[in-house]
Design a protein around this motif. Structure first.
Motif, short mmCIF file in Angstrom:
data_model
loop_
_atom_site.label_atom_id
_atom_site.label_comp_id
_atom_site.label_asym_id
_atom_site.label_seq_id
_atom_site.Cartn_x
_atom_site.Cartn_y
_atom_site.Cartn_z
N ALA A 95 62.54 -5.57 7.17
CA ALA A 95 63.13 -6.90 7.36
C ALA A 95 64.59 -6.89 6.95
CB ALA A 95 62.36 -7.91 6.53
N MET A 135 68.16 -7.62 9.16
CA MET A 135 69.27 -8.50 8.79
C MET A 135 70.61 -7.75 8.88
SD MET A 135 69.76 -10.91 5.51
CE MET A 135 69.32 -12.38 6.43
N GLU A 178 69.47 -17.95 8.82
CA GLU A 178 69.43 -17.64 7.39
C GLU A 178 70.82 -17.16 6.92
OE1 GLU A 178 65.94 -16.09 4.42
OE2 GLU A 178 65.81 -15.70 6.56
N ARG A 222 81.88 -16.30 3.25
CA ARG A 222 81.12 -15.79 2.09
C ARG A 222 81.30 -14.28 1.98
NH1 ARG A 222 79.80 -15.04 -2.52
NH2 ARG A 222 77.67 -14.72 -3.21
N THR A 224 61.73 -15.30 1.85
CA THR A 224 61.78 -14.36 2.96
C THR A 224 62.39 -13.04 2.51
OG1 THR A 224 64.00 -14.95 3.69
CG2 THR A 224 62.19 -16.31 4.52
N ALA A 225 62.08 -11.98 3.27
CA ALA A 225 62.62 -10.67 2.96
C ALA A 225 64.14 -10.69 3.05
CB ALA A 225 62.05 -9.64 3.93
N ALA A 226 64.64 -11.38 4.09
CA ALA A 226 66.09 -11.46 4.26
C ALA A 226 66.70 -12.21 3.08
CB ALA A 226 66.41 -12.18 5.56
N GLY A 227 66.01 -13.24 2.62
CA GLY A 227 66.49 -14.01 1.48
C GLY A 227 66.57 -13.15 0.22
N MET A 280 67.21 -9.99 0.17
CA MET A 280 68.39 -9.13 0.31
C MET A 280 69.66 -9.91 -0.06
SD MET A 280 69.60 -6.76 3.42
CE MET A 280 68.98 -5.31 2.60
N LEU A 281 69.72 -11.16 0.37
CA LEU A 281 70.89 -11.98 0.03
C LEU A 281 70.91 -12.25 -1.48
CD1 LEU A 281 70.87 -14.43 3.08
CD2 LEU A 281 72.26 -12.37 2.72
N LEU A 304 72.79 -9.54 -3.14
CA LEU A 304 74.25 -9.71 -3.01
C LEU A 304 74.74 -10.86 -3.89
CD1 LEU A 304 74.65 -9.18 0.85
CD2 LEU A 304 75.08 -7.54 -0.99
N ASP A 305 73.94 -11.92 -3.98
CA ASP A 305 74.31 -13.07 -4.81
C ASP A 305 74.37 -12.73 -6.30
OD1 ASP A 305 74.85 -15.14 -3.06
OD2 ASP A 305 72.75 -15.75 -2.88
N LEU A 336 65.77 -2.61 -2.13
CA LEU A 336 66.83 -3.32 -1.41
C LEU A 336 68.21 -2.75 -1.74
CD1 LEU A 336 65.46 -6.96 -1.73
CD2 LEU A 336 65.61 -5.58 0.35
N GLU A 350 68.74 0.29 0.22
CA GLU A 350 69.00 -0.01 1.63
C GLU A 350 70.45 -0.51 1.80
OE1 GLU A 350 66.17 -1.53 5.26
OE2 GLU A 350 65.61 -1.91 3.20
N LEU A 351 70.88 -1.36 0.88
CA LEU A 351 72.26 -1.88 0.95
C LEU A 351 73.28 -0.78 0.67
CD1 LEU A 351 71.70 -5.35 -0.74
CD2 LEU A 351 72.60 -4.98 1.56
#
Lengths: 271, 271
Positions: free
Chosen positions: A26, A30, A66, A86, B25-28, B30-31, B34-35, B63, B66-67
Motif C-alpha cells: 500500500a 502511494m 489522502e 507540504r 489506512t496504510a497510506a496514512g 506512511m504519512l 513523515l509527520d 515503512l 520503504e521510504l
C-alpha cells in the motif's frame, strides 16, 4: 548561447509505468502516485496519475485524496493535480538539502557576485547529483540551474567532483552504466572520464567545457565536512571564452572553505 | 536584537502522537512516518519515529525502509533518520513552491539589495503562510526566515496580506482560532486584526511592528496572478527604527508588479 540539451531539469529518468506493477504494498502505491510527477509532468489529471502509477482509477482516486488532505498534492480549478507545499515544508528539514543550502547561501551569493556566473551547490544522491542551491546569472541560459534538479554525475562539474572523491566501486558502477550525451562535447568515454577524475583528485578542481550546453565552461571544487569528507561540491558556470579558470578556481576554493567552516560532521554517511 | 520567540520555524503545530490512532489506512501510516519529522525533530531514531507516529516498531521499521529505498528518508552513521533529497526533488515541482520562487527570484534579489532587509515570498497553505523564498540580511536574526517555514497568518507581514485578501469566511475561521503570541507586541485581538485587515485592503500595504521579533518591522504587499487574484505576498523585514516605510512600500510594489508580469493564471485555485 546554443542550448544543445533541451531536456534541462528533466534528465532524471522518470519512472516507467511498467515498473509500477511491482508496487505491491500500500505504501508503495502511494509512492507510485508521487512518482507520477516529474519535470515534464508537473500537472496531471487523475487518469494520468493512474496510468503513470500503474494503478486502478479507484485506487488512484483514494490515494490522491489522502495525499491532498495531507498537503502533498493540490488540485487546480480544472481538476488537474500538482505537488503541494507540504512537501516543500518537509524537504526543508533535509540536512543535506535546504539545511546545507542555509549554511552555504551567503558564500554562494558572494561567489555569484564575484563571478557573475551560474552557481551550483550539489550533493550526491543515488548515482546522480541533486542541486540544493542554484543561483543564476540573469543573462545566462535558465534551463540547467534549478534547486531540486537531478543530473548525472559525468556531465556536470559538481557531479565530476563528487564522483572523483567517491569510493572506487561506486565510480566503476557509474562509469559502466549508460552515459548520456547532452551536447556534442559531453565526454562519455569511460577511460577519458577516469583520467579526468584522477586529474580532479590531483588538482582539487574540475574544469569541463560544453558538457551540457555549448559554449559553457564549468569550474567546480569539493566542499568538505568537519571530518574532512566530501559532503558537497560547488561550481560556477561561465562562458567558455572566459579565460579566468585559475581565478575562478581560487574564488571557488575560498567559498568552499568558508562553507566547510560552517558545517558540522557529515549528517549522512550511509547513502 | 532581542529574539522573543525562540520557536522560530518550529511554529507549525507538530502532530500529536495521540492523533495518530486515527491513521487507519496504510497510506496514512506512511504519512505518519513523515509527520514524525519537524523543525525540532530533524533527526530521529526508529523508536522516536514509531512513538511520534503512533506506530508499532515493526510497522515503523517496514515503512522507514520503504521510504529510505525511495529516497524520502536517509540514515546516518549512528542509525538516526532524516529527510532525504527525493523530497527536495519532488517539492521543486510544486507550481506554488520553487516554481513560483523561480519566477520571483531576480526581483526578490533586487529587493534585498535595495533594502538590505530580510525578504520573504509567502503563499497561503491551509490556515498558514509558507515561505517559498527567504533571502536573509547577514546582520539580521537568522531564526525566522527559511524556505519551507510555515507561520500563522496573523503574526507575519505576508500572512496579514494573504488573510486581508482571503474570502471573509476564511478570515473569520482564522480570527476565531487560538492566535499565538510570539512577542509582547504580537496582535492577537480579533477586532484589532479586523481593522488591520481592512486597512491593508484599503492601502494595499501591510505594516507591522514586532509581531514575531522585537524590534523588527515588516512591510508587505500582495503579488497578483494574471487573473488579478492574490497568488502570494512579498515582504521585507527591517529594524523598526528604520523610517523608510513609504520608500519600502514603493520598492515592494515595484517588485510585486515585476513578479506578477512573469506569472500566468494562478496554478491553484482550490485550496
Amino acid at each position: 548561447m546554443t542550448v544543445t540539451a533541451e531536456r534541462g531539469p528533466g534528465w532524471a529518468p522518470e519512472p516507467d509505468p511498467g515498473d509500477a506493477g511491482r508496487r505491491v504494498t500500500a505504501a508503495g502505491r502511494m509512492l507510485a502516485v508521487l512518482d507520477a510527477f516529474g519535470p515534464r509532468h508537473r500537472s496531471l489529471t487523475l487518469s494520468d496519475i493512474a496510468r503513470r502509477g500503474g494503478l486502478s482509477l479507484s485506487t488512484a482516486h483514494r490515494l490522491v485524496h489522502e495525499l491532498m488532505a495531507w498537503g502533498a498534492l493540490e488540485r487546480d480549478g480544472e481538476g488537474r493535480y500538482s505537488v503541494g507545499l507540504r512537501l516543500l515544508e518537509l524537504s526543508a528539514l533535509a540536512p543535506r538539502g535546504l539545511g546545507l543550502r542555509e549554511a552555504a547561501y551567503p558564500h554562494l551569493e558572494d561567489l555569484h557576485r564575484a563571478t557573475r556566473g551560474n552557481v551550483h551547490l550539489g550533493v550526491r544522491d543515488g548515482t546522480g547529483v541533486v542541486y540544493v542551491e542554484a543561483i543564476r546569472a540573469r543573462v545566462r541560459n535558465p534551463v540547467n540551474s534549478r534547486v531540486g534538479d537531478r543530473w548525472p554525475m559525468h556531465a556536470t562539474g559538481t557531479g565530476l567532483v563528487l564522483l572523483a572523491h567517491a569510493e572506487p566501486e561506486f565510480q566503476e558502477q557509474v562509469l559502466s552504466s549508460p552515459l548520456e550525451r547532452f551536447s556534442p562535447m559531453t565526454v562519455i568515454d569511460p577511460d577519458e572520464l577516469r583520467r579526468t577524475l584522477a586529474s580532479i583528485r590531483q588538482t582539487g578542481v574540475a574544469v569541463a567545457r560544453g558538457q551540457i550546453t555549448v559554449p559553457d565552461m564549468v569550474v567546480a571544487v569539493p566542499v568538505l565536512d568537519a571530518g574532512g569528507r566530501v559532503a558537497a561540491a560547488v561550481s560556477v558556470v561561465v562562458e567558455a571564452t572566459d579565460e579566468r579558470t585559475r581565478e575562478l578556481a581560487g574564488v571557488l576554493t575560498q567559498a568552499s572553505r568558508a562553507i566547510s567552516r560552517t558545517l558540522g560532521p557529515s549528517p549522512v554517511t550511509e547513502l
